[in-house]
Design an enzyme around this catalytic site. Structure first.
Site, PDB file in Angstrom:
ATOM      1  N   ALA A  52       0.870  -1.175   0.000  1.00  0.00           N
ATOM      2  CA  ALA A  52       0.000   0.000   0.000  1.00  0.00           C
ATOM      3  C   ALA A  52       0.910   1.229   0.000  1.00  0.00           C
ATOM      4  CB  ALA A  52      -0.871  -0.010   1.246  1.00  0.00           C
TER       5      ALA A  52
ATOM      6  N   GLU B  41      -0.924  -9.197  -1.045  1.00  0.00           N
ATOM      7  CA  GLU B  41      -2.362  -9.429  -0.818  1.00  0.00           C
ATOM      8  C   GLU B  41      -3.138  -9.409  -2.131  1.00  0.00           C
ATOM      9  OE1 GLU B  41      -2.381  -6.265   2.272  1.00  0.00           O
ATOM     10  OE2 GLU B  41      -3.558  -7.707   3.431  1.00  0.00           O
TER      11      GLU B  41
ATOM     12  N   GLU C 264       3.951  -5.547   7.236  1.00  0.00           N
ATOM     13  CA  GLU C 264       3.121  -4.574   7.957  1.00  0.00           C
ATOM     14  C   GLU C 264       3.587  -4.312   9.378  1.00  0.00           C
ATOM     15  OE1 GLU C 264       1.955  -6.892   5.957  1.00  0.00           O
ATOM     16  OE2 GLU C 264       0.463  -5.995   4.629  1.00  0.00           O
TER      17      GLU C 264
HETATM   18  N1  DAK Z   1       4.631   3.276  -0.725  1.00  0.00           N
HETATM   19  C1  DAK Z   1       5.068   4.444  -1.260  1.00  0.00           C
HETATM   20  N2  DAK Z   1       6.252   4.583  -1.875  1.00  0.00           N
HETATM   21  C2  DAK Z   1       7.044   3.491  -1.950  1.00  0.00           C
HETATM   22  C3  DAK Z   1       6.654   2.229  -1.420  1.00  0.00           C
HETATM   23  C4  DAK Z   1       5.380   2.139  -0.778  1.00  0.00           C
HETATM   24  N3  DAK Z   1       4.911   1.004  -0.286  1.00  0.00           N
HETATM   25  N4  DAK Z   1       7.652   1.363  -1.641  1.00  0.00           N
HETATM   26  C5  DAK Z   1       8.612   2.025  -2.295  1.00  0.00           C
HETATM   27  N5  DAK Z   1       8.267   3.325  -2.481  1.00  0.00           N
HETATM   28  C6  DAK Z   1       9.027   4.363  -3.135  1.00  0.00           C
HETATM   29  C7  DAK Z   1      10.198   4.822  -2.278  1.00  0.00           C
HETATM   30  O1  DAK Z   1       9.755   5.772  -1.325  1.00  0.00           O
HETATM   31  C8  DAK Z   1      11.116   5.408  -3.323  1.00  0.00           C
HETATM   32  O2  DAK Z   1      10.646   6.687  -3.660  1.00  0.00           O
HETATM   33  P1  DAK Z   1      11.661   7.969  -3.764  1.00  0.00           P
HETATM   34  O3  DAK Z   1      12.329   8.032  -2.444  1.00  0.00           O
HETATM   35  O4  DAK Z   1      12.595   7.575  -4.889  1.00  0.00           O
HETATM   36  O5  DAK Z   1      10.742   9.119  -4.084  1.00  0.00           O
HETATM   37  C9  DAK Z   1      10.896   4.509  -4.526  1.00  0.00           C
HETATM   38  O6  DAK Z   1       9.642   3.849  -4.307  1.00  0.00           O
HETATM   39  C10 DAK Z   1      11.967   3.446  -4.683  1.00  0.00           C
HETATM   40  O7  DAK Z   1      12.080   2.741  -3.466  1.00  0.00           O
HETATM   41  P2  DAK Z   1      13.469   2.509  -2.710  1.00  0.00           P
HETATM   42  O8  DAK Z   1      14.411   3.618  -3.006  1.00  0.00           O
HETATM   43  O9  DAK Z   1      13.139   2.228  -1.295  1.00  0.00           O
HETATM   44  O10 DAK Z   1      13.993   1.203  -3.431  1.00  0.00           O
HETATM   45  P3  DAK Z   1      14.984   0.099  -2.834  1.00  0.00           P
HETATM   46  O11 DAK Z   1      15.414  -0.750  -3.991  1.00  0.00           O
HETATM   47  O12 DAK Z   1      16.051   0.723  -1.992  1.00  0.00           O
HETATM   48  O13 DAK Z   1      14.054  -0.791  -1.857  1.00  0.00           O
HETATM   49  C11 DAK Z   1      12.027  -1.946  -1.230  1.00  0.00           C
HETATM   50  C12 DAK Z   1      12.987  -1.539  -2.379  1.00  0.00           C
HETATM   51  C13 DAK Z   1      10.787  -2.603  -1.824  1.00  0.00           C
HETATM   52  C14 DAK Z   1      12.758  -2.990  -0.339  1.00  0.00           C
HETATM   53  C15 DAK Z   1      11.700  -0.702  -0.390  1.00  0.00           C
HETATM   54  O14 DAK Z   1      11.209   0.308  -1.271  1.00  0.00           O
HETATM   55  C16 DAK Z   1      10.647  -0.938   0.656  1.00  0.00           C
HETATM   56  O15 DAK Z   1      10.916  -1.520   1.704  1.00  0.00           O
HETATM   57  N6  DAK Z   1       9.426  -0.457   0.378  1.00  0.00           N
HETATM   58  C17 DAK Z   1       8.360  -0.468   1.340  1.00  0.00           C
HETATM   59  C18 DAK Z   1       7.791  -1.859   1.468  1.00  0.00           C
HETATM   60  C19 DAK Z   1       6.655  -1.821   2.442  1.00  0.00           C
HETATM   61  O16 DAK Z   1       6.877  -1.734   3.660  1.00  0.00           O
HETATM   62  N7  DAK Z   1       5.453  -1.748   1.882  1.00  0.00           N
HETATM   63  C20 DAK Z   1       4.263  -1.539   2.679  1.00  0.00           C
HETATM   64  C21 DAK Z   1       3.842  -2.825   3.208  1.00  0.00           C
HETATM   65  S1  DAK Z   1       2.553  -2.575   4.356  1.00  0.00           S
HETATM   66  C22 DAK Z   1      -4.358  -0.108   5.113  1.00  0.00           C
HETATM   67  C23 DAK Z   1      -4.562  -1.287   4.462  1.00  0.00           C
HETATM   68  C24 DAK Z   1      -3.489  -2.013   4.071  1.00  0.00           C
HETATM   69  C25 DAK Z   1      -2.224  -1.587   4.342  1.00  0.00           C
HETATM   70  C26 DAK Z   1      -2.043  -0.394   4.999  1.00  0.00           C
HETATM   71  C27 DAK Z   1      -3.090   0.343   5.410  1.00  0.00           C
HETATM   72  N8  DAK Z   1      -5.465   0.669   5.552  1.00  0.00           N
HETATM   73  C28 DAK Z   1      -6.759   0.361   5.033  1.00  0.00           C
HETATM   74  C29 DAK Z   1      -5.261   1.829   6.272  1.00  0.00           C
HETATM   75  C30 DAK Z   1      -1.127  -2.344   3.857  1.00  0.00           C
HETATM   76  C31 DAK Z   1       0.081  -1.949   4.128  1.00  0.00           C
HETATM   77  C32 DAK Z   1       1.193  -2.476   3.409  1.00  0.00           C
HETATM   78  O17 DAK Z   1       1.145  -2.804   2.253  1.00  0.00           O
END
Ligand code: DAK
Length: 259
Positions: free
Chosen positions: A66, A114, A134
């Protein structure tokens, strides 16, 4: 009007949906949900559509979750409502009348994993990485991940993935049954279309009803065995079933009409 975040391409009787936010690793924001909802509500029950492939733009990420930047301002009430809304959109995918295949190219994290799990079939490229991170953010999955992960890989491994947030690679996801095929990176979409082509030759009503029956197993309100004999009656009474039997006797390919 906001710019489209999903590229929708019609390919014969199939659609290819490409989540197109590569600057954010195709993270799911509200525009992506709106466009998914519009697509699946428009085409649900349209038997001229014989399958859908969902993938992410580029080779780095299917969907990296997300959009973290979008949910910072949510509170308990708005967050829960958004979670329910996301679950409903993913149910639309899971209940679609024709197969939906996730062609996973790179990271499939959080909401991305998901979404892939709400599809009927998952094909991974060798660079695919699956995870539910998460709890790193102090959250639980919000789009059905805590349930579908158990359905697909079992309680033991699911709880470990949810609590440690360790990612698994393509081969491990194949071993665990999270995906059914691993192909060279870049070949995911082609493999997904090969599978759709195979299914497109089958009886479309029967395909739909098989999807319903598999879903019924996981629906606590449904009795899958009861639904099976009822659906069996529906399919055997259909024109397509008569055509299927006739084609077998006449040693030719059936021409199904979804009737
Ligand atoms: N959201 C927004 N931007 C994201 C992103 C994300 N999930 N994942 C990556 N980006 C963006 C980064 O901010 C970066 O943007 P800039 O800084 O260049 O502007 C760009 O994509 C490239 O990412 P990285 O520079 O971080 O790339 P790396 O190769 O170094 O790392 C990575 C890749 C996939 C390991 C890393 O980007 C990462 O850890 N990303 C986050 C993964 C994550 O934690 N995803 C969220 C999972 S929790 C909800 C319902 C559901 C959910 C939440 C709320 N509600 C109804 C309220 C679910 C939540 C989730 O999905």
């Amino acid at each position: 009007m906001s710019e489209k975040v999903i590229n929708i391409e019609k390919k014969d009787s199939f659609f290819l949906l490409t989540i197109n936010r590569p600057h954010a690793l195709n993270a799911l924001n509200s525009d992506v949900f709106n466009e998914l909802e519009a697509f699946f509500s428009t085409f649900h029950g349209d038997y001229s559509v014989k399958g859908v492939v969902i993938t992410g733009q580029g080779q780095k990420a299917f969907i990296a979750g997300a959009d973290i930047k979008e949910f910072a301002s949510l509170d308990a009430v708005t967050g829960s409502a958004l979670s329910k809304r996301g679950q409903d959109v993913f149910f639309m995918i899971e209940r679609f009348h024709a197969p939906v295949i996730a062609a996973v190219n790179g990271f499939a994290l959080g909401g991305g994993c998901e979404l892939a799990m709400s599809c009927h079939i998952r094909v991974a490229g060798t660079n695919a990485r699956f995870g539910q991170p998460e709890v790193n953010l102090g959250l639980v999955p919000g789009y059905g991940g805590s349930q579908r992960l158990i359905q697909l890989i079992g309680k033991g491994k699911a709880i470990e993935m949810l609590l440690t947030t360790d990612m698994i690679d393509a081969n491990e996801s194949l071993r665990l049954g999270l995906v059914t095929h691993v192909v060279d990176s870049g070949q995911e979409v082609e493999k997904a279309f090969d599978i759709l082509n195979k299914i497109a030759a089958k009886g479309p009503l029967a395909v739909h009803q098989c999807i319903q029956l598999v879903n019924a197993y996981f629906d606590k309100e449904s009795n899958g065995f009861e639904k099976e004999y009822k659906n069996f009656g529906l399919t055997i009474g259909s024109e397509d079933a008569k055509e299927g039997a006739l084609a077998f006797v006449e040693k030719r390919k059936p021409v199904f009409k979804a009737k």
